[in-house]
Design a protein around this motif. Sequence first.
Motif, PDB file in Angstrom:
ATOM      1  N   GLY A   1       0.800  -1.234   0.000  1.00  0.00           N
ATOM      2  CA  GLY A   1       0.000   0.000   0.000  1.00  0.00           C
ATOM      3  C   GLY A   1       0.825   1.272   0.000  1.00  0.00           C
ATOM      4  O   GLY A   1       0.289   2.353   0.272  1.00  0.00           O
ATOM      5  N   LYS A   2       2.117   1.182  -0.294  1.00  0.00           N
ATOM      6  CA  LYS A   2       2.991   2.371  -0.286  1.00  0.00           C
ATOM      7  C   LYS A   2       2.548   3.399  -1.335  1.00  0.00           C
ATOM      8  O   LYS A   2       2.392   4.577  -1.037  1.00  0.00           O
ATOM      9  CB  LYS A   2       4.447   1.985  -0.583  1.00  0.00           C
ATOM     10  N   THR A   3       2.369   2.895  -2.563  1.00  0.00           N
ATOM     11  CA  THR A   3       2.072   3.818  -3.655  1.00  0.00           C
ATOM     12  C   THR A   3       0.704   4.473  -3.460  1.00  0.00           C
ATOM     13  O   THR A   3       0.556   5.680  -3.650  1.00  0.00           O
ATOM     14  CB  THR A   3       2.141   3.067  -5.004  1.00  0.00           C
ATOM     15  N   ALA A   4      -0.281   3.685  -3.044  1.00  0.00           N
ATOM     16  CA  ALA A   4      -1.612   4.256  -2.806  1.00  0.00           C
ATOM     17  C   ALA A   4      -1.540   5.320  -1.724  1.00  0.00           C
ATOM     18  O   ALA A   4      -2.155   6.385  -1.834  1.00  0.00           O
ATOM     19  CB  ALA A   4      -2.584   3.157  -2.411  1.00  0.00           C
ATOM     20  N   CYS A   5      -0.760   5.042  -0.682  1.00  0.00           N
ATOM     21  CA  CYS A   5      -0.609   6.005   0.420  1.00  0.00           C
ATOM     22  C   CYS A   5       0.087   7.267  -0.085  1.00  0.00           C
ATOM     23  O   CYS A   5      -0.349   8.391   0.189  1.00  0.00           O
ATOM     24  CB  CYS A   5       0.178   5.351   1.554  1.00  0.00           C
ATOM     25  N   ALA A   6       1.155   7.095  -0.872  1.00  0.00           N
ATOM     26  CA  ALA A   6       1.914   8.249  -1.368  1.00  0.00           C
ATOM     27  C   ALA A   6       1.037   9.106  -2.284  1.00  0.00           C
ATOM     28  O   ALA A   6       0.987  10.338  -2.141  1.00  0.00           O
ATOM     29  CB  ALA A   6       3.156   7.771  -2.108  1.00  0.00           C
TER      30      ALA A   6
ATOM     31  N   ALA B   1       5.667   3.760   7.441  1.00  0.00           N
ATOM     32  CA  ALA B   1       5.928   2.375   7.039  1.00  0.00           C
ATOM     33  C   ALA B   1       4.587   1.697   6.802  1.00  0.00           C
ATOM     34  O   ALA B   1       3.798   1.530   7.738  1.00  0.00           O
ATOM     35  CB  ALA B   1       6.710   1.644   8.118  1.00  0.00           C
ATOM     36  N   CYS B   2       4.327   1.334   5.555  1.00  0.00           N
ATOM     37  CA  CYS B   2       3.021   0.768   5.187  1.00  0.00           C
ATOM     38  C   CYS B   2       3.057  -0.754   5.203  1.00  0.00           C
ATOM     39  O   CYS B   2       4.049  -1.356   4.783  1.00  0.00           O
ATOM     40  CB  CYS B   2       2.635   1.204   3.785  1.00  0.00           C
TER      41      CYS B   2
ATOM     42  N   ALA C   1       7.919  -4.030   7.381  1.00  0.00           N
ATOM     43  CA  ALA C   1       7.836  -2.700   7.997  1.00  0.00           C
ATOM     44  C   ALA C   1       8.786  -2.606   9.189  1.00  0.00           C
ATOM     45  O   ALA C   1       9.479  -1.595   9.377  1.00  0.00           O
ATOM     46  CB  ALA C   1       6.398  -2.428   8.433  1.00  0.00           C
ATOM     47  N   ALA C   2       8.836  -3.681   9.990  1.00  0.00           N
ATOM     48  CA  ALA C   2       9.723  -3.675  11.165  1.00  0.00           C
ATOM     49  C   ALA C   2      11.177  -3.546  10.726  1.00  0.00           C
ATOM     50  O   ALA C   2      11.965  -2.809  11.324  1.00  0.00           O
ATOM     51  CB  ALA C   2       9.541  -4.960  11.970  1.00  0.00           C
ATOM     52  N   ARG C   3      11.496  -4.228   9.661  1.00  0.00           N
ATOM     53  CA  ARG C   3      12.876  -4.229   9.167  1.00  0.00           C
ATOM     54  C   ARG C   3      13.301  -2.817   8.751  1.00  0.00           C
ATOM     55  O   ARG C   3      14.386  -2.352   9.091  1.00  0.00           O
ATOM     56  CB  ARG C   3      12.945  -5.179   7.975  1.00  0.00           C
TER      57      ARG C   3
ATOM     58  N   CYS D   1       8.198   8.730  12.961  1.00  0.00           N
ATOM     59  CA  CYS D   1       7.809   7.495  12.269  1.00  0.00           C
ATOM     60  C   CYS D   1       6.405   7.070  12.701  1.00  0.00           C
ATOM     61  O   CYS D   1       6.021   7.285  13.855  1.00  0.00           O
ATOM     62  CB  CYS D   1       8.762   6.352  12.624  1.00  0.00           C
ATOM     63  N   ALA D   2       5.703   6.469  11.778  1.00  0.00           N
ATOM     64  CA  ALA D   2       4.416   5.838  12.116  1.00  0.00           C
ATOM     65  C   ALA D   2       4.240   4.604  11.242  1.00  0.00           C
ATOM     66  O   ALA D   2       4.822   4.509  10.158  1.00  0.00           O
ATOM     67  CB  ALA D   2       3.267   6.808  11.885  1.00  0.00           C
ATOM     68  N   LEU D   3       3.473   3.683  11.757  1.00  0.00           N
ATOM     69  CA  LEU D   3       3.108   2.503  10.983  1.00  0.00           C
ATOM     70  C   LEU D   3       1.747   2.795  10.347  1.00  0.00           C
ATOM     71  O   LEU D   3       0.846   3.288  11.028  1.00  0.00           O
ATOM     72  CB  LEU D   3       3.007   1.299  11.920  1.00  0.00           C
ATOM     73  N   VAL D   4       1.618   2.535   9.057  1.00  0.00           N
ATOM     74  CA  VAL D   4       0.335   2.748   8.387  1.00  0.00           C
ATOM     75  C   VAL D   4      -0.208   1.389   7.947  1.00  0.00           C
ATOM     76  O   VAL D   4       0.402   0.708   7.127  1.00  0.00           O
ATOM     77  CB  VAL D   4       0.495   3.670   7.155  1.00  0.00           C
ATOM     78  N   LEU D   5      -1.323   1.000   8.545  1.00  0.00           N
ATOM     79  CA  LEU D   5      -1.958  -0.264   8.145  1.00  0.00           C
ATOM     80  C   LEU D   5      -2.854   0.020   6.957  1.00  0.00           C
ATOM     81  O   LEU D   5      -3.747   0.864   7.037  1.00  0.00           O
ATOM     82  CB  LEU D   5      -2.803  -0.815   9.292  1.00  0.00           C
TER      83      LEU D   5
END
Lengths: 285, 234
Positions: free
Chosen positions: B17-22, B136-137, B148-150, B164-168
């Motif tokens: 979901g990186k590209t959709a989020c960006a 981090a998606c 994402a953890a890595r 930083c945030a985690l994006v589900l």
Amino acid sequence: MNRKDKDELLDRRKRWGLETPRTNRPTEKAAAGLLAGVQAGHAQARLDKRLAADAAHAGDVGLMPLDAVLGRVGGLDTREPTPDAVDTMTETLEALGLIVPLAVDCRGRLLCGKTRLLALRRLKAKDPDRWGKVPVRRYDFDAEADPARALAVEVAENEQRKAYTPAEVRGLADRLKTAGFRATAGRPRKGTRALLPALGAVVGKSKRQLLRILNPDAGGDGKPQPVTMADACARLRRALGAFDRVAGDVALSTMKPNERRAVRDAAALAELLDRITEREHHADE
Amino acid sequence: MNKTRWLAIVGRKGGSGKTACALGLAAHYARAGKRALLVDLDPQGSGTLALGADANGEALAALLNGTGEKVPYVTISEAPPVALVPGGPALETVAAPRPLRDALGNVPADVVLVDCPPGHADLDRLALQAADVVLACCEAHRLGIAGAARVLDETKGLRPRPRCALVLSRVDERRGLDRAAPDLLAGAFALPVLTIHQDAALALALNAGGLPPASGKAAADLDAVAGWIDKGDR
């Protein structure tokens, strides 16, 4: 488990104010899967770091004239240290010396330790004899030719600071205290040197983490944590929940006498908690 | 916002979901009147393809390799103001890249969104080094979470650490796992966990080669993500 036992179990959970268990628990298994993912990612990241550090061919630590340590490639610092950070680092270095060597590439350009370098330059201006030469770890690659490796080294070097044990942190705190640093609440008075920022600059931990290490019984602000009745009740309910996870699936009829007694005590505690919660609720109204 | 803010949208795993989020965040900021620039660091060029531009990535690769000078801006939309630096397969040839901010110089944007590739630690690092904020998606699944953890662990070595945030992503609350994941992961990562719900309108817009819609479930979630990002301004 027969019907009677099952009913007794459900009734017990209800009386203890616990959620009725779901009949199928795919979520718990799946949740364990998510957490396993987190752990796997951390493990891979550790391996990434080790590989990056190996790839960087770290050299030995040796003394190097401070003037020979050059700024980063192209003067490029993504984030400039704040003047406050440099002030704190200067005071810390003066008290403790340089514990973590600077890291430079094969041409003496800084890879890691900009705040330390700025503080060292200040100290050298005051006392060139003491600060003329500093410990430096030299890496055998050119940061200009390989900026990605330079970043990998920066990450790996900074990460190493995480390895301080609580005992080491307390030892460094004692040394700073001997040098006149004080842990004071709030903003330090003029002329007073604050312990926590100085210690944080060395070990790379937050104020909250340091307080937890130096004063394990205290809250995040260093003061003993106030406990409200609601907090205490919530904690006891959590403990009951934990107890229930161990004993909850066992029917009373199959328990030993002392185990039955423990379950009855827990039930009495649950009722007590209900009465307290009810009283608090009425008091609020 | 008085200076350009750099966001790195990472995840390490593909399809997280990186590209959709960006793209969603680019559209959000542009609609709020800010100049948004999407930098596609992905050798697959997913963001570039989604916006209908030529996804070869040669000009960006040349910039990073130090052999090119001109930043290949592509205007996606004048109003709202969205521009793109296209990515594509040539990015695979980047061996020892210059730092991203150095390579791009002064960008004509208020927000730069760096869409990172799957499975490419070196390109991820370029974005992390440049970023003020890292998102981090991942989906609520162990493989995505491991990725994402890595990549989030890499940010721990940066000083100061970017926010930083985690994006589900693609959250569907009919699934128990998706309901449980935010609390569970907030505890495990000690980071804010933001969610973007499954939204057919978002998927359709990306498929059609346009900016994500201004309304809908995902759009509301992206507004909240931007709200968290902007909190750092105050």
